[in-house]
Design a protein around this motif. Structure first.
Motif, mmCIF file in Angstrom:
data_model
loop_
_atom_site.group_PDB
_atom_site.id
_atom_site.type_symbol
_atom_site.label_atom_id
_atom_site.label_comp_id
_atom_site.label_asym_id
_atom_site.label_seq_id
_atom_site.Cartn_x
_atom_site.Cartn_y
_atom_site.Cartn_z
ATOM 1 N N ALA A 59 0.823 -1.216 0.000
ATOM 2 C CA ALA A 59 0.000 0.000 0.000
ATOM 3 C C ALA A 59 0.852 1.260 0.000
ATOM 4 N N SER A 60 2.133 1.126 0.354
ATOM 5 C CA SER A 60 2.992 2.306 0.477
ATOM 6 C C SER A 60 3.483 2.823 -0.870
ATOM 7 N N TYR A 61 3.331 2.053 -1.941
ATOM 8 C CA TYR A 61 3.884 2.459 -3.233
ATOM 9 C C TYR A 61 3.098 3.612 -3.850
ATOM 10 N N GLU A 62 1.794 3.471 -3.895
ATOM 11 C CA GLU A 62 0.947 4.485 -4.520
ATOM 12 C C GLU A 62 -0.189 4.920 -3.609
ATOM 13 N N LEU A 63 -0.874 3.954 -3.030
ATOM 14 C CA LEU A 63 -2.137 4.237 -2.367
ATOM 15 C C LEU A 63 -1.970 5.134 -1.150
ATOM 16 N N GLY A 204 3.803 -2.583 -10.428
ATOM 17 C CA GLY A 204 4.475 -2.115 -11.631
ATOM 18 C C GLY A 204 4.875 -0.653 -11.537
ATOM 19 N N SER A 205 4.208 0.110 -10.660
ATOM 20 C CA SER A 205 4.524 1.528 -10.506
ATOM 21 C C SER A 205 5.907 1.745 -9.894
ATOM 22 N N LEU A 206 6.497 0.689 -9.325
ATOM 23 C CA LEU A 206 7.819 0.819 -8.714
ATOM 24 C C LEU A 206 8.919 0.984 -9.755
ATOM 25 N N GLY A 207 8.639 0.553 -10.994
ATOM 26 C CA GLY A 207 9.657 0.652 -12.036
ATOM 27 C C GLY A 207 10.897 -0.151 -11.714
ATOM 28 N N PHE A 208 10.703 -1.350 -11.175
ATOM 29 C CA PHE A 208 11.811 -2.228 -10.784
ATOM 30 C C PHE A 208 12.573 -2.639 -12.035
ATOM 31 N N ARG A 209 13.804 -2.223 -12.169
ATOM 32 C CA ARG A 209 14.593 -2.506 -13.375
ATOM 33 C C ARG A 209 14.875 -3.999 -13.502
ATOM 34 N N GLY A 210 14.834 -4.484 -14.739
ATOM 35 C CA GLY A 210 15.121 -5.889 -15.011
ATOM 36 C C GLY A 210 13.937 -6.810 -14.817
ATOM 37 N N ILE A 211 12.747 -6.242 -14.543
ATOM 38 C CA ILE A 211 11.542 -7.046 -14.316
ATOM 39 C C ILE A 211 10.418 -6.548 -15.213
#
Length: 257
Positions: A59-63, A204-211
């Motif tokens: 929940a901490s990423y966007e919400l 997906g909003s984290l923009g984790f590179r390589g994934i």
């Protein structure tokens, strides 16, 4: 008062040193009294006070930032205490009165807790960028059969139970390499090539590179089984104005999500 406040003669009246001190203090007291009245009104309206909010890492990423950003713009006098907790711990603290609100997943004890659905999400497959499945627009659940898999730990009970049931219904048996409760740890394992994972698409909003994240589909199964809900929950008897105002803000956030 037992002290001389004024120095008088036939033409003028001046304050003594004690009088000047008393006048300054009296003005300060009157100002503080006025400020106290303003703060009391703000508190009664929910625009003042401290909110203790429980949340999960996902929940901490966007919400959580969306909710607090919107609420802070409206009520800048409100302070926040944030506690990152697993869902079961949030529910326990909500019922004990140690949290004002929590960001949780269903199910809830609706006899003691009220809730508001604040975000809809769905499951996605997290893949290393070079995996052949990354070229698909969506990934069927059968593609996970006998693939190395990063599972959700039983500590993350919501995801653990849903996915366990989903795999059983689909007749799919991924090969669990490791289980974890923290979303960022799961994504790190995927990026390292340890296995695939099923995660909320919002990650997906984290923009984790390589994934790469691709929507998960399960032909032949109820599509509702792949949908997720995030709830804002609070004790039914909690009528604190600051809590009620936050619920009103969350209701507007629901429309956007």
């Amino acid at each position: 008062m037992g002290v001389r406040l004024f120095q008088r003669d036939r033409r003028t009246v001046t304050l003594t040193s004690a009088g000047r001190y008393f006048a300054e203090e009296a003005r300060a007291i009157l100002q503080r009294a006025g400020e106290a009245a303003v703060q009391a009104r703000l508190s009664a309206e929910g625009g003042h006070g401290t909110l203790t909010i429980g949340f999960t890492q996902s929940a901490s990423y966007e919400l959580l930032p969306q909710l607090i950003g919107l609420h802070h713009a409206r009520f800048p006098g409100v302070n926040y205490v944030f506690k990152e907790l697993l869902i079961d711990e949030q529910l326990r603290l909500l019922e004990a009165g140690s949290l004002d609100v929590g960001m949780v997943r269903p199910p809830l004890d609706h006899e003691r807790l009220d809730s508001l659905m604040i975000q809809r999400d769905w499951f996605a497959i997290a893949l290393p960028a070079g995996d052949p499945l990354a070229g698909l627009e969506e990934v069927p659940i059968r593609a996970l059969h006998q693939r190395n898999y990063i599972a959700w730990s039983p500590l993350a009970k919501y995801f653990f139970l849903i996915l366990d049931r989903l795999f059983q219904d689909a007749g799919v048996r991924p090969r669990t390499v490791v289980s974890m409760a923290q979303p960022l740890g799961i994504l790190a394992m995927v990026r390292a090539g340890v296995g695939l994972a099923v995660v909320p698409a919002a990650m997906g909003s984290l923009g984790f590179r390589g994934i790469v994240l691709r929507p998960l589909v399960a032909p032949g199964l109820d599509p509702a089984a792949l949908k997720l809900q995030q709830l804002l929950a609070w004790r039914r008897e909690n009528r604190e104005p600051a809590v009620l105002r936050l619920i009103e803000t969350a209701a507007e956030l629901t429309v956007k999500n």
